[in-house]
Design a protein around this motif. Structure first.
Motif, mmCIF file in Angstrom:
data_model
loop_
_atom_site.group_PDB
_atom_site.id
_atom_site.type_symbol
_atom_site.label_atom_id
_atom_site.label_comp_id
_atom_site.label_asym_id
_atom_site.label_seq_id
_atom_site.Cartn_x
_atom_site.Cartn_y
_atom_site.Cartn_z
ATOM 1 N N GLU A 265 0.666 -0.931 -0.115
ATOM 2 C CA GLU A 265 -0.126 -0.009 0.125
ATOM 3 C C GLU A 265 0.820 1.157 0.043
ATOM 4 N N ASN A 266 2.082 0.978 -0.022
ATOM 5 C CA ASN A 266 3.030 2.305 -0.005
ATOM 6 C C ASN A 266 4.264 1.931 -0.535
ATOM 7 N N LEU A 267 3.841 1.459 -2.174
ATOM 8 C CA LEU A 267 5.303 0.956 -2.886
ATOM 9 C C LEU A 267 6.424 2.267 -3.172
ATOM 10 N N ASN A 268 6.026 3.605 -3.154
ATOM 11 C CA ASN A 268 6.781 4.317 -3.543
ATOM 12 C C ASN A 268 7.837 4.537 -2.419
ATOM 13 N N ASP A 269 7.716 4.130 -1.111
ATOM 14 C CA ASP A 269 8.361 3.875 -0.048
ATOM 15 C C ASP A 269 9.322 2.995 -0.003
ATOM 16 N N GLU A 270 9.168 1.827 -0.888
ATOM 17 C CA GLU A 270 10.045 0.821 -0.965
ATOM 18 C C GLU A 270 10.963 1.276 -2.100
ATOM 19 N N THR A 315 9.415 1.326 -6.179
ATOM 20 C CA THR A 315 8.878 0.222 -6.780
ATOM 21 C C THR A 315 7.427 0.544 -7.349
ATOM 22 N N GLY A 316 6.695 1.591 -6.888
ATOM 23 C CA GLY A 316 5.645 1.960 -7.386
ATOM 24 C C GLY A 316 5.616 2.949 -8.569
ATOM 25 N N THR A 317 4.452 3.697 -8.680
ATOM 26 C CA THR A 317 4.262 4.613 -10.085
ATOM 27 C C THR A 317 4.488 5.946 -9.889
ATOM 28 N N GLY A 318 4.920 6.605 -10.940
ATOM 29 C CA GLY A 318 5.365 8.036 -10.627
ATOM 30 C C GLY A 318 5.731 8.428 -12.199
ATOM 31 N N THR A 319 6.376 9.689 -12.248
ATOM 32 C CA THR A 319 6.869 10.340 -13.476
ATOM 33 C C THR A 319 8.363 10.453 -13.157
ATOM 34 N N ASP A 320 9.376 9.674 -13.932
ATOM 35 C CA ASP A 320 10.738 9.642 -13.932
ATOM 36 C C ASP A 320 11.142 11.178 -13.968
ATOM 37 N N GLY A 321 12.215 11.354 -13.161
ATOM 38 C CA GLY A 321 12.910 12.653 -13.309
ATOM 39 C C GLY A 321 13.273 13.330 -11.887
ATOM 40 N N GLY A 322 14.406 14.198 -12.068
ATOM 41 C CA GLY A 322 15.094 14.531 -10.988
ATOM 42 C C GLY A 322 15.689 13.287 -10.176
ATOM 43 N N ASP A 324 14.891 10.163 -9.745
ATOM 44 C CA ASP A 324 13.659 9.255 -9.210
ATOM 45 C C ASP A 324 13.275 8.638 -10.531
ATOM 46 N N TYR A 325 13.472 7.367 -10.399
ATOM 47 C CA TYR A 325 12.497 6.361 -11.515
ATOM 48 C C TYR A 325 11.696 5.444 -10.726
ATOM 49 N N TYR A 326 10.761 4.874 -11.630
ATOM 50 C CA TYR A 326 9.372 4.356 -10.909
ATOM 51 C C TYR A 326 9.331 3.105 -11.856
ATOM 52 N N TRP A 327 9.265 1.874 -10.979
ATOM 53 C CA TRP A 327 9.339 0.546 -11.575
ATOM 54 C C TRP A 327 7.837 0.238 -11.972
ATOM 55 N N ALA A 328 7.045 0.714 -11.222
ATOM 56 C CA ALA A 328 5.304 0.392 -11.546
ATOM 57 C C ALA A 328 5.104 -1.065 -11.467
ATOM 58 N N ALA A 329 5.584 -1.657 -10.603
ATOM 59 C CA ALA A 329 5.543 -3.204 -10.362
ATOM 60 C C ALA A 329 4.242 -3.739 -10.088
ATOM 61 N N GLY A 330 3.324 -2.892 -9.344
ATOM 62 C CA GLY A 330 2.057 -3.378 -8.810
ATOM 63 C C GLY A 330 2.110 -3.950 -7.536
ATOM 64 N N SER A 331 3.124 -4.547 -7.188
ATOM 65 C CA SER A 331 3.348 -5.031 -5.719
ATOM 66 C C SER A 331 4.517 -4.931 -5.178
ATOM 67 N N ALA A 332 4.770 -5.223 -3.986
ATOM 68 C CA ALA A 332 6.284 -4.965 -3.314
ATOM 69 C C ALA A 332 7.352 -6.088 -4.117
ATOM 70 N N VAL A 333 8.225 -5.637 -4.056
ATOM 71 C CA VAL A 333 9.655 -6.440 -4.892
ATOM 72 C C VAL A 333 10.659 -6.989 -3.798
ATOM 73 N N TRP A 334 10.991 -6.100 -2.952
ATOM 74 C CA TRP A 334 12.326 -6.233 -2.226
ATOM 75 C C TRP A 334 11.858 -7.200 -0.994
ATOM 76 N N ASN A 335 12.277 -8.350 -0.547
ATOM 77 C CA ASN A 335 11.885 -8.841 0.672
ATOM 78 C C ASN A 335 12.133 -8.247 1.874
ATOM 79 N N ASN A 336 11.601 -7.926 2.912
ATOM 80 C CA ASN A 336 12.118 -7.324 4.079
ATOM 81 C C ASN A 336 12.974 -8.141 4.824
ATOM 82 N N GLY A 337 12.882 -9.537 4.591
ATOM 83 C CA GLY A 337 13.821 -10.431 5.336
ATOM 84 C C GLY A 337 15.117 -10.647 4.663
ATOM 85 N N GLY A 338 15.195 -10.216 3.563
ATOM 86 C CA GLY A 338 16.572 -10.497 2.856
ATOM 87 C C GLY A 338 16.549 -10.675 1.436
ATOM 88 N N ASP A 339 17.348 -10.303 0.394
ATOM 89 C CA ASP A 339 17.203 -10.282 -0.915
ATOM 90 C C ASP A 339 18.421 -10.055 -1.549
#
Length: 357
Positions: A265-270, A315-322, A324-339
């Motif tokens: 629910e907060n993909l851009n903070d990942e 991980t989330g959506t947005g406009t590339d620039g400055g 910052d780039y955006y994966w637009a993955a739709g769900s979390a990508v990076w495992n909190n427990g290790g990756d």
């Protein structure tokens, strides 16, 4: 009268013995489990099954197969199954060896890895990845166990040695292809040449656990060998404390995997931060960022990273620039427990690998 009775009894006995030799519960068309003198079970095939259970696909040379249901996954290469007769067996996947998660790894068993603490930590992370992958594919699944003609049915610890097929796919081979296991060279299993070729390709592409060998050559140059001089005292350079290898390319990686609140629910903070630690500007157009599960983001053409500069991939959506780039993955990508984060240039050159726990 007594003589005739004796003859009749003898004939009955002969018939009974003949029936035991040709029929019974282990008759033709079944794959049976035989009991040894000490009570252990061994598998044996008594003729070709009517349901085609002798051989899977092109594996007609195998001694036989068994259908089973996976009831537990111990690690990447060991599972417990329940057979059709209700008995349970532990299966050691033949021909493969995934990194350890419960005991210490020995990096020198893996091509290109020196015996460093950084490599041990890297392998442990991939051991967890292998375990998760096996669990995701096999837990609760109906599988077919196929046995190799060149190996014993049981290993040293009494476990059945088998290829495990799920939905027609050889899971042993899938572990090698995905870089989640090495070939178990001490075994003379019949598929070894094919498995070795697949391992070679995974190594050259630095797939999966072979990212631990980034910057290394066969014989091990990834970091400093802890065992130099015949000791392993941990006193040499072992890479950074966060698990990044000592030679992980010109890009430093920092991962913010645990977003505030629920990750989905907060993909851009990942996000992942990439910083150019070299002296030359890097062309990231077409470069790929991937995780251990092969989720891939590709940078658009024209993206560059100057020396000392950094950019952030959300991980989330947005406009590339400055920056910052955006994966637009739709769900979390990076495992909190290790990756593991891998960055490769468009030409396939590895720019960074970073494993965190």
């Amino acid at each position: 009268m007594r003589r005739e009775t004796g003859i009749a009894l003898a004939l009955c006995l002969l018939c009974a013995l003949a029936g035991c030799a040709t029929g019974g519960t282990g008759g033709a068309g079944t794959t049976a489990l035989d009991r040894t003198a000490n009570g252990a079970t061994t598998t044996g095939t008594a003729g070709a099954g009517a349901n085609g259970t002798v051989g899977v696909g092109t594996d007609t040379g195998f001694a036989g197969t068994l259908n089973a249901t996976v009831v537990d996954v111990a690690d990447g290469d060991t599972v417990d199954v329940r057979l059709a007769n209700g008995s349970e067996e532990t299966i050691r996947l033949v021909g493969v060896d995934t990194p350890e998660v419960w005991v210490e790894n020995t990096p020198r068993e893996f091509r290109g890895l020196a015996n460093t603490s950084a490599n041990r930590d890297c392998l442990r992370g991939w051991g967890h990845e292998a375990s998760d992958y096996t669990a995701s594919r096999l837990s609760g699944a109906d599988v077919t166990l196929a046995f190799d003609p060149n190996t014993d049915r049981r290993g040293y610890y009494g476990r059945l040695l088998a290829y495990v097929y799920v939905n027609g796919t050889n899971h042993n081979a899938a572990l090698i292809d995905r870089g989640l296991a090495r070939v178990y060279d001490d075994s003379d299993f019949s598929r070894k040449p094919a498995f070795q070729r697949a391992e070679g390709a995974a190594y050259e592409n630095r797939t999966g656990l072979w990212t631990c060998a980034t910057g290394a050559t066969d014989g091990g140059t990834s970091g400093t060998d802890d065992s130099a001089g015949g000791t392993d005292d941990g006193s040499t350079n072992e890479g950074s404390a966060d698990g990044t290898s000592a030679s992980d390319g010109p890009i430093a990686v920092d991962v913010h995997a645990d977003a505030a609140g629920r990750d989905d629910e907060n993909l851009n903070d990942e996000y992942v931060v990439l910083r150019n630690t070299g002296d030359a500007t890097l062309d990231l157009g077409g470069a790929r960022v991937s995780d251990a599960a092969d989720h891939v983001y590709t940078f658009p053409d024209g993206v560059t990273l100057a020396p000392g500069a950094s950019l952030t991939l959300h991980t989330g959506t947005g406009t590339d620039g400055g920056g910052d780039y955006y994966w637009a993955a739709g769900s979390a990508v990076w495992n909190n427990g290790g990756d593991t984060v891998t960055v490769r240039a468009a030409n396939g050159t590895t720019l960074a690998t970073h494993t965190y726990e």
